[in-house]
Motif scaffolding. Structure first.
Motif, PDB file in Angstrom:
ATOM      1  N   GLN A 511       0.826  -1.205   0.000  1.00 52.70           N
ATOM      2  CA  GLN A 511       0.000   0.000   0.000  1.00 52.70           C
ATOM      3  C   GLN A 511       0.866   1.263   0.000  1.00 52.70           C
ATOM      4  O   GLN A 511       0.549   2.253  -0.661  1.00 52.70           O
ATOM      5  N   ASP A 512       1.992   1.225   0.757  1.00 53.46           N
ATOM      6  CA  ASP A 512       2.930   2.364   0.759  1.00 53.46           C
ATOM      7  C   ASP A 512       3.466   2.609  -0.644  1.00 53.46           C
ATOM      8  O   ASP A 512       3.503   3.751  -1.122  1.00 53.46           O
ATOM      9  N   PHE A 513       3.853   1.508  -1.310  1.00 56.10           N
ATOM     10  CA  PHE A 513       4.405   1.632  -2.660  1.00 56.10           C
ATOM     11  C   PHE A 513       3.345   2.114  -3.644  1.00 56.10           C
ATOM     12  O   PHE A 513       3.617   2.940  -4.514  1.00 56.10           O
ATOM     13  N   LYS A 514       2.120   1.596  -3.511  1.00 56.02           N
ATOM     14  CA  LYS A 514       1.047   1.966  -4.438  1.00 56.02           C
ATOM     15  C   LYS A 514       0.772   3.474  -4.388  1.00 56.02           C
ATOM     16  O   LYS A 514       0.579   4.131  -5.410  1.00 56.02           O
ATOM     17  N   GLY A 515       0.749   4.021  -3.162  1.00 51.95           N
ATOM     18  CA  GLY A 515       0.503   5.461  -3.032  1.00 51.95           C
ATOM     19  C   GLY A 515       1.567   6.292  -3.732  1.00 51.95           C
ATOM     20  O   GLY A 515       1.263   7.290  -4.398  1.00 51.95           O
ATOM     21  N   LEU A 516       2.820   5.859  -3.625  1.00 49.39           N
ATOM     22  CA  LEU A 516       3.916   6.593  -4.268  1.00 49.39           C
ATOM     23  C   LEU A 516       3.881   6.427  -5.781  1.00 49.39           C
ATOM     24  O   LEU A 516       4.215   7.362  -6.533  1.00 49.39           O
ATOM     25  N   VAL A 517       3.478   5.236  -6.240  1.00 47.68           N
ATOM     26  CA  VAL A 517       3.364   5.016  -7.691  1.00 47.68           C
ATOM     27  C   VAL A 517       2.242   5.866  -8.265  1.00 47.68           C
ATOM     28  O   VAL A 517       2.386   6.484  -9.332  1.00 47.68           O
ATOM     29  N   ASP A 518       1.104   5.924  -7.580  1.00 47.21           N
ATOM     30  CA  ASP A 518      -0.032   6.714  -8.063  1.00 47.21           C
ATOM     31  C   ASP A 518       0.330   8.199  -8.187  1.00 47.21           C
ATOM     32  O   ASP A 518      -0.182   8.898  -9.067  1.00 47.21           O
ATOM     33  N   LEU A 519       1.205   8.679  -7.304  1.00 46.53           N
ATOM     34  CA  LEU A 519       1.620  10.084  -7.343  1.00 46.53           C
ATOM     35  C   LEU A 519       2.814  10.292  -8.289  1.00 46.53           C
ATOM     36  O   LEU A 519       3.362  11.395  -8.372  1.00 46.53           O
ATOM     37  N   GLN A 520       3.198   9.214  -8.984  1.00 44.82           N
ATOM     38  CA  GLN A 520       4.289   9.243  -9.971  1.00 44.82           C
ATOM     39  C   GLN A 520       5.628   9.649  -9.350  1.00 44.82           C
ATOM     40  O   GLN A 520       6.471  10.259  -9.995  1.00 44.82           O
ATOM     41  N   LEU A 521       5.791   9.288  -8.081  1.00 47.13           N
ATOM     42  CA  LEU A 521       7.060   9.554  -7.407  1.00 47.13           C
ATOM     43  C   LEU A 521       8.040   8.411  -7.587  1.00 47.13           C
ATOM     44  O   LEU A 521       9.262   8.623  -7.573  1.00 47.13           O
ATOM     45  N   ILE A 522       7.521   7.172  -7.728  1.00 47.32           N
ATOM     46  CA  ILE A 522       8.371   6.003  -7.959  1.00 47.32           C
ATOM     47  C   ILE A 522       7.811   5.177  -9.112  1.00 47.32           C
ATOM     48  O   ILE A 522       6.656   5.360  -9.510  1.00 47.32           O
ATOM     49  N   VAL A 523       8.639   4.276  -9.612  1.00 44.48           N
ATOM     50  CA  VAL A 523       8.250   3.428 -10.741  1.00 44.48           C
ATOM     51  C   VAL A 523       8.506   1.973 -10.365  1.00 44.48           C
ATOM     52  O   VAL A 523       9.540   1.648  -9.757  1.00 44.48           O
ATOM     53  N   ARG A 524       7.565   1.104 -10.736  1.00 43.39           N
ATOM     54  CA  ARG A 524       7.720  -0.335 -10.481  1.00 43.39           C
ATOM     55  C   ARG A 524       8.521  -0.954 -11.615  1.00 43.39           C
ATOM     56  O   ARG A 524       8.247  -0.727 -12.797  1.00 43.39           O
ATOM     57  N   MET A 525       9.535  -1.731 -11.258  1.00 44.01           N
ATOM     58  CA  MET A 525      10.404  -2.369 -12.243  1.00 44.01           C
ATOM     59  C   MET A 525      10.397  -3.885 -12.012  1.00 44.01           C
ATOM     60  O   MET A 525      10.224  -4.358 -10.887  1.00 44.01           O
ATOM     61  N   GLY A 526      10.614  -4.690 -13.078  1.00 46.35           N
ATOM     62  CA  GLY A 526      10.679  -6.142 -12.955  1.00 46.35           C
ATOM     63  C   GLY A 526       9.311  -6.784 -12.821  1.00 46.35           C
ATOM     64  O   GLY A 526       8.280  -6.105 -12.835  1.00 46.35           O
ATOM     65  N   LYS A 527       9.329  -8.124 -12.638  1.00 34.08           N
ATOM     66  CA  LYS A 527       8.080  -8.873 -12.508  1.00 34.08           C
ATOM     67  C   LYS A 527       8.200  -9.921 -11.406  1.00 34.08           C
ATOM     68  O   LYS A 527       9.291 -10.410 -11.104  1.00 34.08           O
ATOM     69  N   GLY A 528       7.041 -10.267 -10.849  1.00 32.06           N
ATOM     70  CA  GLY A 528       6.996 -11.331  -9.852  1.00 32.06           C
ATOM     71  C   GLY A 528       7.913 -11.048  -8.678  1.00 32.06           C
ATOM     72  O   GLY A 528       7.932  -9.964  -8.116  1.00 32.06           O
ATOM     73  N   ARG A 529       8.712 -12.082  -8.294  1.00 29.53           N
ATOM     74  CA  ARG A 529       9.599 -11.943  -7.150  1.00 29.53           C
ATOM     75  C   ARG A 529      10.767 -10.992  -7.433  1.00 29.53           C
ATOM     76  O   ARG A 529      11.466 -10.578  -6.513  1.00 29.53           O
ATOM     77  N   SER A 530      10.980 -10.660  -8.700  1.00 32.66           N
ATOM     78  CA  SER A 530      12.071  -9.745  -9.074  1.00 32.66           C
ATOM     79  C   SER A 530      11.617  -8.283  -9.092  1.00 32.66           C
ATOM     80  O   SER A 530      12.349  -7.406  -9.552  1.00 32.66           O
ATOM     81  N   THR A 531      10.386  -8.041  -8.602  1.00 29.88           N
ATOM     82  CA  THR A 531       9.860  -6.672  -8.626  1.00 29.88           C
ATOM     83  C   THR A 531      10.617  -5.784  -7.624  1.00 29.88           C
ATOM     84  O   THR A 531      10.854  -6.195  -6.483  1.00 29.88           O
ATOM     85  N   TYR A 532      10.971  -4.602  -8.072  1.00 30.66           N
ATOM     86  CA  TYR A 532      11.595  -3.598  -7.182  1.00 30.66           C
ATOM     87  C   TYR A 532      11.129  -2.214  -7.630  1.00 30.66           C
ATOM     88  O   TYR A 532      10.498  -2.067  -8.685  1.00 30.66           O
ATOM     89  N   TYR A 533      11.441  -1.222  -6.822  1.00 30.33           N
ATOM     90  CA  TYR A 533      10.955   0.136  -7.085  1.00 30.33           C
ATOM     91  C   TYR A 533      12.128   1.117  -7.105  1.00 30.33           C
ATOM     92  O   TYR A 533      13.070   1.019  -6.299  1.00 30.33           O
ATOM     93  N   VAL A 534      12.035   2.073  -8.036  1.00 29.02           N
ATOM     94  CA  VAL A 534      13.051   3.133  -8.138  1.00 29.02           C
ATOM     95  C   VAL A 534      12.326   4.477  -8.232  1.00 29.02           C
ATOM     96  O   VAL A 534      11.119   4.528  -8.506  1.00 29.02           O
ATOM     97  N   LEU A 535      13.074   5.522  -7.994  1.00 28.83           N
ATOM     98  CA  LEU A 535      12.489   6.857  -8.116  1.00 28.83           C
ATOM     99  C   LEU A 535      12.189   7.182  -9.572  1.00 28.83           C
ATOM    100  O   LEU A 535      12.903   6.742 -10.487  1.00 28.83           O
ATOM    101  N   THR A 536      11.126   7.941  -9.777  1.00 30.62           N
ATOM    102  CA  THR A 536      10.829   8.438 -11.120  1.00 30.62           C
ATOM    103  C   THR A 536      11.975   9.340 -11.577  1.00 30.62           C
ATOM    104  O   THR A 536      12.496  10.146 -10.798  1.00 30.62           O
ATOM    105  N   ARG A 537      12.386   9.194 -12.811  1.00 30.81           N
ATOM    106  CA  ARG A 537      13.490  10.014 -13.326  1.00 30.81           C
ATOM    107  C   ARG A 537      13.147  11.482 -13.197  1.00 30.81           C
ATOM    108  O   ARG A 537      12.071  11.910 -13.588  1.00 30.81           O
ATOM    109  N   PRO A 538      14.093  12.289 -12.623  1.00 28.82           N
ATOM    110  CA  PRO A 538      13.790  13.716 -12.454  1.00 28.82           C
ATOM    111  C   PRO A 538      13.601  14.416 -13.784  1.00 28.82           C
ATOM    112  O   PRO A 538      14.200  14.053 -14.767  1.00 28.82           O
TER     113      PRO A 538
END
Length: 538
Positions: A511-538
């Motif tokens: 839920q923490d990650f979803k809120g940040l993704v919805d605000l376009q602050l972070i981006v979800r990368m990878g799939k399944g167990r390899s999923t990780y999050y990075v900051l949206t490119r400035p």
């Protein structure tokens, strides 16, 4: 006998009526020719002050005291009194002597004081500083020969006068050389003193008179009429261009001087402000603008150079040309304005202009180097020759504790009149706020091999919580703000890592990650167990 008619003969009256009437411009020129230029009057009193200076008496035998001469003139241009250091009693300052002893019954209000050395701003009690006396006596203008080389006074006397409504001007360049020569031992005493912590080595740099130096190879035809027109409009002045009245005004303002051959020559200040091609006469009067690929750590080789331009001309043209260079190469990025997401330049032009104008206004024109403007992928660096005017130090600038000291007062005052810079030292302190509005961190100030450098950092080098708008930050929980900082520090994170770090469930972490993704602050990368999050490119 001819009959008189109102005190004249009819014949004389008729002959007068038949004479062709003078044109308005001719009448104006005749009136002007009967009134000496103020600069000619200034010159006469400057030389009188220097003559008084040579009569000074030193009160010490173990150190060198300055030689100081002063002349007090009333508002009509009539001399009231003249004095020098130690005229009546050993150790008495020239300004004190002239105000309190030489003309104690004369009211100096609205007058002009010509003094060869900057009035002191600090004395041991019960003695009072000369700058304070001058302001209290309501002298309206002080013309100064050289700044005091004593770091405890240098620039402070000038700043005190300006802060209390006293106009400050400076002696002509050739006359300051005579003052320096007479005070050589006094000046060298402070130049050779050990450097104090936090100060700079070049103690005797300004506020300066270099801007008053005539450019002997240039003429008034080398000045841009359009640049002069902009200046007149900004000051709400109406002079025909060209006209005798205009040249009179520019002479009084210190932008042109008349040489021994009666030719009008631009001063350095006039060339910087209005010169069509100032670098033709003074090669240092230009900005070298460069745009490089990548950050500065990769070097500034020709292979990494995207674009370059040498920018010269009157101040208004220089700023217009540099803005086009900036607009051409600055990155466009999204940011939140109010509740809307917009795209615009990564850096605010107002801050860029402030850095550039400060560089042009406060630079040391005695040094042959250029002002440089370097654009990199992650920052912009502006460098100007020379260090800040003492007693202003790097530590004071970094803490935004700046005072209004001007190395080139005529250029600085004109830049303010044109609306290009803030007065009273408010430009630099306003930089952090303006950068923060664009989601950028505070600027950095430093010295670099004889240059004063201002570095403006882009989004890549700005902490995420600064580059995120306040509107967005208010929608985040404290834990989500912490999550943003963690990603900023470590580049990436998984939901499992976040859950383990905070002790929350994986569902809550998602839920923490979803809120940040919805605000376009972070981006979800990878799939399944390899999923990780990075900051949206400035």
């Amino acid at each position: 006998m001819k009959k008189k008619y109102h005190g004249r003969t009819k014949l004389a009256n008729r002959k007068k009526s038949q004479r062709p009437a003078k044109k308005k411009s001719q009448r104006r020129l005749s009136a002007r020719s009967r009134t000496p230029f103020r600069r000619e009057v200034d010159r006469r009193f400057m030389e009188t002050a220097i003559s008084e200076m040579l009569l000074s008496r030193s009160e010490h035998t173990n150190k060198t005291d300055p030689s100081v001469g002063a002349v007090l003139v009333n508002r009509r241009g009539k001399e009231i009194a003249r004095a020098h250091r130690g005229k009546y009693s050993a150790g008495e300052h020239g300004e004190f002597t002239i105000l309190e002893k030489a003309a104690p019954n004369k009211d100096p209000k609205g007058g002009t004081l010509y003094v060869t050395l900057e009035p002191c701003s600090k004395r041991q009690p019960p003695k009072r500083p000369c700058a304070h006396r001058i302001a209290e006596k309501r002298v309206s203008r002080v013309v100064i020969g050289i700044p005091d080389p004593n770091p405890d006074i240098h620039g402070r006397g000038i700043a005190y006068l300006q802060d209390h409504g006293v106009k400050v001007d400076f002696f002509d360049h050739d006359l300051t050389k005579r003052i320096e020569q007479a005070n050589r031992e006094f000046i060298e005493f402070y130049e050779k003193k050990p450097e104090k912590s936090g100060t700079i080595t070049d103690v005797f740099t300004g506020p300066a008179y270099e801007e008053n130096r005539p450019i002997s190879d240039a003429t008034k035809d080398d000045l841009s009429e359009e640049a002069i027109r902009k200046y007149l409009v900004a000051r709400r002045l109406r002079y025909r261009i060209p006209s005798g009245q205009l040249w009179d005004f520019l002479g009084k303002a210190g932008f042109v001087v008349e040489d021994s051959d009666r030719m009008l020559r631009p001063t350095l200040a006039g060339l910087v402000l209005f010169g069509k091609t100032p670098d033709l006469f003074e090669p240092q009067c230009k900005i070298k603008a460069d745009c490089f690929s990548g950050p500065p750590e990769g070097g500034t080789s020709i292979e990494r150079l995207i674009d370059q331009e040498d920018i010269s001309g009157p101040l208004s043209v220089v700023l217009d040309t540099l803005k086009k260079f900036f607009d051409k190469h600055v990155r466009r990025v999204p940011r939140i304005r109010g509740s809307k997401r917009v795209r615009g330049p990564e850096f605010p032009w107002t801050v860029i202009r402030e850095a550039i104008v400060n560089a042009l206004v406060h630079r040391d024109y005695r040094r042959g180097a250029h002002v440089t403007f370097q654009m990199f992928s992650d920052r912009i660096i502006v460098k100007s020759p020379g260090y800040p005017v003492p007693p202003l130090t790097l530590a004071m600038i970094r803490s935004y504790n700046v005072v209004s000291l001007k190395r080139n007062p005529r250029v600085a005052d004109s830049a303010y009149q044109l609306g290009y810079m803030e007065e009273r030292g408010s430009g630099i302190p306003s930089m952090p706020m303006r950068l923060n509005e664009y989601g950028l961190r505070e600027p950095d100030f430093d010295y670099d091999k004889g240059f004063f450098a201002v570095t403006l950092y882009g989004r890549e080098l700005t902490p995420v919580q600064i580059r995120t708008s306040r509107t967005v930050l208010t929608q985040l929980s404290p834990r989500q703000r912490q999550l943003l900082d963690i990603i900023d520090q470590h580049s990436r994170i998984t939901s499992g890592e976040w859950a383990a770090r905070t002790g929350i469930s994986k569902e809550t972490a998602n839920q923490d990650f979803k809120g940040l993704v919805d605000l376009q602050l972070i981006v979800r990368m990878g799939k399944g167990r390899s999923t990780y999050y990075v900051l949206t490119r400035p």
